[in-house]
Motif scaffolding. Structure first.
Motif, PDB file in Angstrom:
ATOM      1  N   MET A   1      46.246   0.132  25.310  1.00 28.47           N
ATOM      2  CA  MET A   1      44.952  -0.564  25.269  1.00 28.47           C
ATOM      3  C   MET A   1      44.890  -1.595  26.398  1.00 28.47           C
ATOM      4  O   MET A   1      45.842  -2.339  26.616  1.00 28.47           O
ATOM      5  N   SER A   2      43.772  -1.663  27.115  1.00 30.29           N
ATOM      6  CA  SER A   2      43.628  -2.629  28.202  1.00 30.29           C
ATOM      7  C   SER A   2      43.218  -3.983  27.635  1.00 30.29           C
ATOM      8  O   SER A   2      42.777  -4.084  26.491  1.00 30.29           O
ATOM      9  N   ASP A   3      43.365  -5.052  28.461  1.00 27.08           N
ATOM     10  CA  ASP A   3      42.892  -6.375  28.031  1.00 27.08           C
ATOM     11  C   ASP A   3      41.375  -6.434  28.085  1.00 27.08           C
ATOM     12  O   ASP A   3      40.748  -7.294  27.486  1.00 27.08           O
ATOM     13  N   ASN A   4      40.789  -5.505  28.848  1.00 28.02           N
ATOM     14  CA  ASN A   4      39.332  -5.534  29.033  1.00 28.02           C
ATOM     15  C   ASN A   4      38.617  -4.835  27.897  1.00 28.02           C
ATOM     16  O   ASN A   4      39.137  -3.909  27.302  1.00 28.02           O
ATOM     17  N   ASN A   5      37.403  -5.283  27.671  1.00 25.33           N
ATOM     18  CA  ASN A   5      36.511  -4.562  26.788  1.00 25.33           C
ATOM     19  C   ASN A   5      35.298  -4.157  27.598  1.00 25.33           C
ATOM     20  O   ASN A   5      34.973  -4.781  28.605  1.00 25.33           O
ATOM     21  N   ALA A   6      34.618  -3.105  27.166  1.00 26.19           N
ATOM     22  CA  ALA A   6      33.333  -2.767  27.763  1.00 26.19           C
ATOM     23  C   ALA A   6      32.276  -3.277  26.807  1.00 26.19           C
ATOM     24  O   ALA A   6      32.386  -3.085  25.593  1.00 26.19           O
ATOM     25  N   THR A   7      31.282  -3.941  27.343  1.00 28.37           N
ATOM     26  CA  THR A   7      30.253  -4.529  26.493  1.00 28.37           C
ATOM     27  C   THR A   7      28.959  -3.740  26.655  1.00 28.37           C
ATOM     28  O   THR A   7      28.531  -3.483  27.771  1.00 28.37           O
ATOM     29  N   LEU A   8      28.387  -3.363  25.535  1.00 27.21           N
ATOM     30  CA  LEU A   8      27.155  -2.579  25.585  1.00 27.21           C
ATOM     31  C   LEU A   8      26.101  -3.276  24.736  1.00 27.21           C
ATOM     32  O   LEU A   8      26.342  -3.608  23.581  1.00 27.21           O
ATOM     33  N   THR A   9      24.945  -3.475  25.342  1.00 28.94           N
ATOM     34  CA  THR A   9      23.841  -4.092  24.595  1.00 28.94           C
ATOM     35  C   THR A   9      22.793  -3.036  24.315  1.00 28.94           C
ATOM     36  O   THR A   9      22.298  -2.397  25.235  1.00 28.94           O
ATOM     37  N   VAL A  10      22.508  -2.821  23.051  1.00 28.27           N
ATOM     38  CA  VAL A  10      21.489  -1.848  22.648  1.00 28.27           C
ATOM     39  C   VAL A  10      20.543  -2.537  21.680  1.00 28.27           C
ATOM     40  O   VAL A  10      20.991  -3.087  20.663  1.00 28.27           O
ATOM     41  N   GLY A  11      19.254  -2.505  22.012  1.00 29.21           N
ATOM     42  CA  GLY A  11      18.244  -3.119  21.138  1.00 29.21           C
ATOM     43  C   GLY A  11      18.555  -4.572  20.814  1.00 29.21           C
ATOM     44  O   GLY A  11      18.385  -4.996  19.670  1.00 29.21           O
ATOM     45  N   GLY A  12      19.061  -5.301  21.792  1.00 31.06           N
ATOM     46  CA  GLY A  12      19.329  -6.728  21.602  1.00 31.06           C
ATOM     47  C   GLY A  12      20.674  -7.038  20.969  1.00 31.06           C
ATOM     48  O   GLY A  12      21.143  -8.163  21.024  1.00 31.06           O
ATOM     49  N   ALA A  13      21.348  -6.017  20.392  1.00 23.16           N
ATOM     50  CA  ALA A  13      22.661  -6.272  19.770  1.00 23.16           C
ATOM     51  C   ALA A  13      23.771  -5.896  20.751  1.00 23.16           C
ATOM     52  O   ALA A  13      23.739  -4.816  21.338  1.00 23.16           O
ATOM     53  N   THR A  14      24.715  -6.790  20.895  1.00 22.86           N
ATOM     54  CA  THR A  14      25.804  -6.561  21.855  1.00 22.86           C
ATOM     55  C   THR A  14      27.105  -6.300  21.109  1.00 22.86           C
ATOM     56  O   THR A  14      27.440  -7.027  20.165  1.00 22.86           O
ATOM     57  N   LYS A  15      27.804  -5.261  21.537  1.00 18.97           N
ATOM     58  CA  LYS A  15      29.103  -4.946  20.901  1.00 18.97           C
ATOM     59  C   LYS A  15      30.115  -4.661  21.995  1.00 18.97           C
ATOM     60  O   LYS A  15      29.767  -4.147  23.063  1.00 18.97           O
ATOM     61  N   ASP A  16      31.370  -4.946  21.672  1.00 22.99           N
ATOM     62  CA  ASP A  16      32.455  -4.647  22.607  1.00 22.99           C
ATOM     63  C   ASP A  16      33.114  -3.333  22.227  1.00 22.99           C
ATOM     64  O   ASP A  16      33.259  -3.030  21.042  1.00 22.99           O
ATOM     65  N   TYR A  17      33.512  -2.604  23.241  1.00 23.00           N
ATOM     66  CA  TYR A  17      34.240  -1.349  23.015  1.00 23.00           C
ATOM     67  C   TYR A  17      35.563  -1.437  23.769  1.00 23.00           C
ATOM     68  O   TYR A  17      35.574  -1.848  24.941  1.00 23.00           O
ATOM     69  N   ALA A  18      36.639  -1.061  23.115  1.00 21.87           N
ATOM     70  CA  ALA A  18      37.961  -1.175  23.742  1.00 21.87           C
ATOM     71  C   ALA A  18      38.048  -0.258  24.960  1.00 21.87           C
ATOM     72  O   ALA A  18      37.493   0.845  24.960  1.00 21.87           O
ATOM     73  N   VAL A  19      38.728  -0.740  25.973  1.00 20.76           N
ATOM     74  CA  VAL A  19      38.996   0.094  27.147  1.00 20.76           C
ATOM     75  C   VAL A  19      40.463   0.511  27.067  1.00 20.76           C
ATOM     76  O   VAL A  19      41.342  -0.337  26.891  1.00 20.76           O
ATOM     77  N   MET A  20      40.715   1.827  27.148  1.00 24.91           N
ATOM     78  CA  MET A  20      42.087   2.326  26.991  1.00 24.91           C
ATOM     79  C   MET A  20      42.665   2.712  28.349  1.00 24.91           C
ATOM     80  O   MET A  20      41.952   3.255  29.201  1.00 24.91           O
ATOM     81  N   ASP A  21      43.967   2.415  28.515  1.00 27.79           N
ATOM     82  CA  ASP A  21      44.664   2.751  29.756  1.00 27.79           C
ATOM     83  C   ASP A  21      45.476   4.014  29.587  1.00 27.79           C
ATOM     84  O   ASP A  21      46.181   4.174  28.597  1.00 27.79           O
ATOM     85  N   GLY A  22      45.434   4.879  30.607  1.00 29.98           N
ATOM     86  CA  GLY A  22      46.404   5.969  30.675  1.00 29.98           C
ATOM     87  C   GLY A  22      47.578   5.491  31.504  1.00 29.98           C
ATOM     88  O   GLY A  22      47.619   4.332  31.929  1.00 29.98           O
TER      89      GLY A  22
END
Ligand code: ACO
Length: 428
Positions: A1-22
């Motif tokens: 798992m990376s230290d980074n997250n990807a952030t996605l905003t949909v309809g005003g709600a923001t959620k983080d999604y884990a970024v995985m490393d190979g």
């Protein structure tokens, strides 16, 4: 798992999604919770941006033209290893010791015969059946003969099924050829290597002894290595998808064979040689290049372009050299080789192909070699299936052992009619 997250905003709600490393290659965004969080799916026809699984088998860097099997570059394996050793590597993760390799070869050799009753299957096919049609049928039918290796939850049975598939595929492929030319089936011989045995089962007749030429055995072994595995391509993904439902290994590999048959995938080597023969002479090349570039013409340069390689396919480099060696050894002066080399040069210098990053792929030269060895074009994809079987079973085993594995079930963007009431036929 990376230290980074990807952030996605949909309809005003923001959620983080884990970024995985190979271990190498692009990171991936873990979108498993996306639907739960947003009520939306991702749209990705052809899975061009989707990692369908985690895998430790094969790595491709398409921009750099790199292909690694368990970390080893394909060029090194093709030049220095053997197909049996590569099979062991793919199945077990590490190169074998001398004893491990000897034991593995003995095991595979001892599984090369097929149930005698299986021969009756062949006789059900028309003589002019495409050998890939026969392969789909006969390989699928193996599950009816080898019940003791179809419990996918038993690692021992999985191993036996894997060995059976790798060992029997040359016998089944050679029988498909023999049936099409009306010659008797030839039984395997345990004193020969995997590849020499296959050539003998294909080209020998009971009337005289056949001594495999070491140059041809070596070339064929290289071709098998070059086709052994290739990440999550269409047929491998098909095997994984079929296997994700718990289907037996023989049925899954039959599904992979069916997918491989298509001209955009394994059928391309047959299509590439047919195209080279149709071009025929070097002076006709510009006409075909123009056709390939014409948007209104469906013609494509077969053996050119690849979903992942946007550089020279590293397998094509080995293939071109092998083609030269085989033609020289056999004293074959086939004009298609000249056409292939010239076509490659012209395409590589043409702005259309440069811009679209279209380079020769593994299939561009393989047909020239296989044809020189004596295989009819219909057998080309069969040989690909034979070699790819180890990749398919290794990927299938990896999937079954993966705790994150789920039944494959893509979603869709529905664009059909919305709910409406049924109208009886007399009122329509
Ligand atoms: N000849 C001419 N133009 C081509 C070729 C080709 N061989 N391949 C791709 N293009 C063009 C397309 O027309 C398209 O142009 P556009 O952007 O102007 O519409 C662009 O290049 C991208 O092509 P796509 O089809 O979108 O690329 P994709 O990655 O989906 O396709 C494929 C890859 C199927 C391999 C394609 O290059 C092809 O059809 N090649 C010929 C068949 C072949 O050799 N297949 C073997 C693949 S290797 C294997 O399976 C072992």
């Amino acid at each position: 798992m990376s230290d980074n997250n990807a952030t996605l905003t949909v309809g005003g709600a923001t959620k983080d999604y884990a970024v995985m490393d190979g271990s190498v290659g692009p990171q991936v965004i873990d979108v498993r919770k996306l639907y739960a969080n947003t009520g939306m799916f991702t749209y990705d026809p052809g899975f061009t941006s989707t990692a369908s699984c985690e895998s430790g088998l094969t790595y491709i860097d398409g921009d750099e033209g790199v292909l690694l099997h368990r970390g080893y570059p394909i060029g090194q394996l093709a030049e220095e290893s053997s197909f049996m050793e590569v099979c062991y590597l793919l199945l077990n993760g590490e190169l074998p010791s001398k004893t491990e390799l000897d034991d593995f070869i003995t095991t595979i050799t001892r599984h090369t015969m097929v149930h005698e009753q299986l021969t009756t299957f062949y006789r059900g096919f028309r003589r002019d059946a495409h050998p890939m049609a026969i392969m789909c049928g006969v390989v699928g039918a193996l599950s009816a003969f080898y019940h003791d290796s179809t419990d996918i939850n038993d690692p021992v049975q999985r191993k036996i099924a894997s060995h059976r598939l790798i060992a029997k595929m040359p016998t089944i492929a050679a029988m498909a050829y023999k049936y099409s030319v009306g010659q008797p089936f030839v039984y395997p011989r345990n004193d020969l290597s995997y590849t020499a045995n296959f050539l003998r089962m294909t080209f020998s007749v009971p009337a005289e002894e056949y001594i495999p030429d070491p140059v041809i055995v070596d070339a064929m072994d290289k071709i098998f290595i070059l086709h052994a595995d290739h990440e999550q391509n269409a047929s491998t993904s098909t095997v994984r998808l079929a296997g994700s439902s718990g289907a037996n290994p023989f049925a899954c590999i039959a599904a992979g064979i069916a997918c491989l048959w298509g001209p955009a995938h394994g059928g391309a080597n047959e299509a590439a040689l047919n195209m080279l023969r149709e071009i025929g002479t070097v002076d006709k090349i510009p006409e075909y290049i123009a056709r390939a570039k014409n948007k209104d013409d469906p013609f494509r340069l077969m053996g050119f372009g690849h979903r992942v390689y946007k550089n020279y396919d590293p397998r094509a480099t080995v293939m071109q050299k092998t083609a030269k060696d085989v033609l020289e050894k056999l004293g074959v002066n086939d004009p298609v080789f000249d056409v292939a080399k010239e076509l490659e040069q012209i395409a590589l210098n043409d702005p259309y192909f440069i811009e679209k990053k279209l380079y020769p792929n593994v299939d561009f030269y393989s047909g020239v070699i296989l044809s020189a060895i004596g295989f009819p074009t219909e057998m080309f994809t069969v040989l690909f299936a034979l070699a790819r079987t180890v990749g398919w079973v290794a990927q299938w085993n990896e999937m079954i052992s993966d705790p994150a594995q789920k039944i494959g079930r893509p979603r869709q963007l529905y664009t059909g009619p919305t709910q409406r009431d049924y109208v009886p036929v007399e009122k329509r």
